[in-house]
Write a protein that holds these residues in place. Structure first.
Motif, mmCIF file in Angstrom:
data_model
loop_
_atom_site.group_PDB
_atom_site.id
_atom_site.type_symbol
_atom_site.label_atom_id
_atom_site.label_comp_id
_atom_site.label_asym_id
_atom_site.label_seq_id
_atom_site.Cartn_x
_atom_site.Cartn_y
_atom_site.Cartn_z
ATOM 1 N N LEU A 206 -71.691 2.916 -1.105
ATOM 2 C CA LEU A 206 -71.737 3.439 -2.478
ATOM 3 C C LEU A 206 -71.008 4.773 -2.622
ATOM 4 C CD1 LEU A 206 -75.288 2.447 -3.747
ATOM 5 C CD2 LEU A 206 -73.166 1.122 -3.725
ATOM 6 N N ASN A 207 -71.116 5.655 -1.636
ATOM 7 C CA ASN A 207 -70.368 6.913 -1.739
ATOM 8 C C ASN A 207 -68.858 6.677 -1.802
ATOM 9 O OD1 ASN A 207 -72.430 8.755 -2.051
ATOM 10 N ND2 ASN A 207 -72.681 9.113 0.149
ATOM 11 N N PRO A 208 -68.300 5.851 -0.900
ATOM 12 C CA PRO A 208 -66.859 5.568 -1.039
ATOM 13 C C PRO A 208 -66.519 4.896 -2.371
ATOM 14 C CG PRO A 208 -67.659 4.868 1.114
ATOM 15 C CD PRO A 208 -68.859 5.296 0.338
ATOM 16 N N ALA A 209 -67.400 4.027 -2.865
ATOM 17 C CA ALA A 209 -67.128 3.364 -4.146
ATOM 18 C C ALA A 209 -67.037 4.397 -5.269
ATOM 19 C CB ALA A 209 -68.218 2.333 -4.456
ATOM 20 N N ARG A 210 -67.907 5.405 -5.222
ATOM 21 C CA ARG A 210 -67.859 6.480 -6.228
ATOM 22 C C ARG A 210 -66.533 7.233 -6.155
ATOM 23 N NH1 ARG A 210 -73.250 7.718 -4.471
ATOM 24 N NH2 ARG A 210 -74.714 7.489 -6.186
ATOM 25 N N GLN A 211 -66.072 7.488 -4.931
ATOM 26 C CA GLN A 211 -64.917 8.365 -4.738
ATOM 27 C C GLN A 211 -63.587 7.639 -4.879
ATOM 28 O OE1 GLN A 211 -66.275 9.690 -0.955
ATOM 29 N NE2 GLN A 211 -67.793 11.059 -1.853
ATOM 30 N N GLU A 212 -63.556 6.364 -4.466
ATOM 31 C CA GLU A 212 -62.267 5.676 -4.350
ATOM 32 C C GLU A 212 -61.964 4.729 -5.501
ATOM 33 O OE1 GLU A 212 -60.399 6.396 -1.639
ATOM 34 O OE2 GLU A 212 -61.996 7.634 -0.776
ATOM 35 N N VAL A 213 -62.974 4.403 -6.314
ATOM 36 C CA VAL A 213 -62.805 3.341 -7.297
ATOM 37 C C VAL A 213 -62.964 3.921 -8.697
ATOM 38 C CG1 VAL A 213 -63.679 1.096 -8.030
ATOM 39 C CG2 VAL A 213 -63.677 1.670 -5.612
ATOM 40 N N SER A 214 -62.062 3.536 -9.599
ATOM 41 C CA SER A 214 -62.066 4.088 -10.961
ATOM 42 C C SER A 214 -63.307 3.668 -11.738
ATOM 43 C CB SER A 214 -60.827 3.613 -11.720
ATOM 44 O OG SER A 214 -60.950 2.224 -12.006
ATOM 45 N N ASP A 215 -63.610 4.428 -12.783
ATOM 46 C CA ASP A 215 -64.732 4.096 -13.664
ATOM 47 C C ASP A 215 -64.578 2.687 -14.224
ATOM 48 O OD1 ASP A 215 -65.546 6.670 -13.223
ATOM 49 O OD2 ASP A 215 -65.202 7.387 -15.267
ATOM 50 N N GLN A 216 -63.341 2.341 -14.592
ATOM 51 C CA GLN A 216 -63.114 1.018 -15.192
ATOM 52 C C GLN A 216 -63.424 -0.091 -14.193
ATOM 53 O OE1 GLN A 216 -59.169 0.191 -16.766
ATOM 54 N NE2 GLN A 216 -59.665 -1.995 -16.884
ATOM 55 N N VAL A 217 -62.985 0.067 -12.953
ATOM 56 C CA VAL A 217 -63.252 -0.958 -11.937
ATOM 57 C C VAL A 217 -64.747 -1.019 -11.644
ATOM 58 C CG1 VAL A 217 -62.876 -1.616 -9.519
ATOM 59 C CG2 VAL A 217 -60.938 -0.914 -10.949
ATOM 60 N N ARG A 218 -65.411 0.142 -11.606
ATOM 61 C CA ARG A 218 -66.864 0.130 -11.371
ATOM 62 C C ARG A 218 -67.593 -0.575 -12.507
ATOM 63 N NH1 ARG A 218 -66.512 5.699 -9.697
ATOM 64 N NH2 ARG A 218 -67.937 6.234 -11.382
ATOM 65 N N ALA A 219 -67.091 -0.446 -13.734
ATOM 66 C CA ALA A 219 -67.695 -1.144 -14.878
ATOM 67 C C ALA A 219 -67.440 -2.656 -14.771
ATOM 68 C CB ALA A 219 -67.139 -0.606 -16.189
ATOM 69 N N GLU A 220 -66.212 -3.042 -14.374
ATOM 70 C CA GLU A 220 -65.892 -4.472 -14.193
ATOM 71 C C GLU A 220 -66.757 -5.069 -13.081
ATOM 72 O OE1 GLU A 220 -61.700 -4.346 -13.383
ATOM 73 O OE2 GLU A 220 -61.199 -3.839 -15.477
ATOM 74 N N LEU A 221 -66.899 -4.324 -11.990
ATOM 75 C CA LEU A 221 -67.741 -4.778 -10.877
ATOM 76 C C LEU A 221 -69.202 -4.855 -11.311
ATOM 77 C CD1 LEU A 221 -66.425 -2.915 -7.717
ATOM 78 C CD2 LEU A 221 -66.399 -5.363 -8.183
ATOM 79 N N GLY A 222 -69.616 -3.912 -12.150
ATOM 80 C CA GLY A 222 -70.988 -3.927 -12.657
ATOM 81 C C GLY A 222 -71.273 -5.196 -13.431
ATOM 82 N N LEU A 223 -70.329 -5.578 -14.272
ATOM 83 C CA LEU A 223 -70.491 -6.802 -15.068
ATOM 84 C C LEU A 223 -70.546 -8.033 -14.159
ATOM 85 C CD1 LEU A 223 -70.729 -8.088 -17.848
ATOM 86 C CD2 LEU A 223 -68.230 -8.183 -17.940
ATOM 87 N N ALA A 224 -69.658 -8.100 -13.186
ATOM 88 C CA ALA A 224 -69.657 -9.237 -12.255
ATOM 89 C C ALA A 224 -70.965 -9.280 -11.464
ATOM 90 C CB ALA A 224 -68.460 -9.125 -11.306
ATOM 91 N N PHE A 225 -71.430 -8.107 -11.017
ATOM 92 C CA PHE A 225 -72.670 -8.006 -10.239
ATOM 93 C C PHE A 225 -73.869 -8.501 -11.047
ATOM 94 C CE2 PHE A 225 -76.435 -5.402 -9.176
ATOM 95 C CZ PHE A 225 -76.629 -5.746 -7.849
ATOM 96 N N VAL A 226 -74.026 -7.999 -12.293
ATOM 97 C CA VAL A 226 -75.212 -8.400 -13.073
ATOM 98 C C VAL A 226 -75.146 -9.867 -13.490
ATOM 99 C CG1 VAL A 226 -75.788 -6.078 -13.873
ATOM 100 C CG2 VAL A 226 -74.322 -7.526 -15.303
ATOM 101 N N THR A 227 -73.935 -10.391 -13.673
ATOM 102 C CA THR A 227 -73.780 -11.799 -14.056
ATOM 103 C C THR A 227 -74.227 -12.709 -12.912
ATOM 104 O OG1 THR A 227 -71.969 -11.208 -15.540
ATOM 105 C CG2 THR A 227 -72.155 -13.524 -14.917
ATOM 106 N N GLU A 228 -73.754 -12.417 -11.701
ATOM 107 C CA GLU A 228 -74.156 -13.211 -10.528
ATOM 108 C C GLU A 228 -75.649 -13.016 -10.231
ATOM 109 O OE1 GLU A 228 -74.187 -15.796 -7.364
ATOM 110 O OE2 GLU A 228 -72.605 -15.535 -8.862
ATOM 111 N N ARG A 229 -76.129 -11.783 -10.348
ATOM 112 C CA ARG A 229 -77.551 -11.473 -10.109
ATOM 113 C C ARG A 229 -78.432 -12.304 -11.045
ATOM 114 N NH1 ARG A 229 -81.379 -7.989 -12.218
ATOM 115 N NH2 ARG A 229 -82.470 -6.511 -10.842
#
Length: 188
Positions: free
Chosen positions: A132-155
């Protein structure tokens, strides 16, 4: 207590968000459920079923939607991805032991819960530090939002499929053993 809504066993149905925050929210849910599982005055059977559903849904969503993208974005490497998957499998194995016990008021149950808590708490800490720390530092807000949507959809899809039932957890553990993610027959 009609319908069990708004109880601590509510696993949440987020529909969007920053993937890091969504994963952390689930990590806090795991900690709450583990506390309830240790508490002999709680409905331990209901808690273990809720924990199972959350554990499987969360792990499957991370493995299918989050880890691969973090790897392509070079936020994590192959070792970190594989290690996360190994720890999910170890968590499922410890979870299966808890689910397969008949009674919840025995020393065997307490021992199985202690084993589960040890595996899961270790994983939460390590994932927060190394993924999670590298994800915060290396990944843009937009990608984290896209990943968030994919994560909650699969969950949500996993939860809707009753992913925490003992047969499914057993199948996941067997597959992890067959794929060499877990040592077979508890060899360490």
């Amino acid at each position: 207590m009609a319908g069990m809504t708004s109880t601590p066993l509510d696993l949440g149905r987020p529909i969007a968000g920053d993937v890091v925050e969504l994963i952390l929210d689930d990590h806090r849910r795991f900690e709450t459920l583990l506390r309830q599982l240790r508490d002999s005055s709680s409905d331990r059977d209901a808690v273990r079923r809720a924990f199972a559903a959350l554990h499987v849904a969360h792990a499957e969503a991370e493995e299918k939607c989050v880890y691969p993208t973090l790897r392509t974005k070079r936020a994590i490497d192959a070792h970190e991805q594989e290690h996360g998957e190994e720890e999910h499998a170890e968590g499922n194995q410890a979870l299966l032991a808890v689910l397969e016990l008949k009674g919840t008021d025995t020393q065997a149950f307490d021992d199985a819960v202690e084993e589960l808590a040890g595996k899961v708490n270790h994983h939460l800490t390590e994932e927060e530090l190394t993924i999670l720390n590298p994800a915060r530092q290396e990944v843009s807000d937009q990608v984290r939002a896209e990943l968030g949507l994919a994560f909650v959809t699969e969950r949500a899809a996993q939860l809707d499929a009753d992913c925490g039932r003992v047969e499914n957890v057993r199948a996941l553990v067997a597959k992890a053993e067959k794929d060499g993610v877990l040592p077979a027959d508890d060899e360490d």
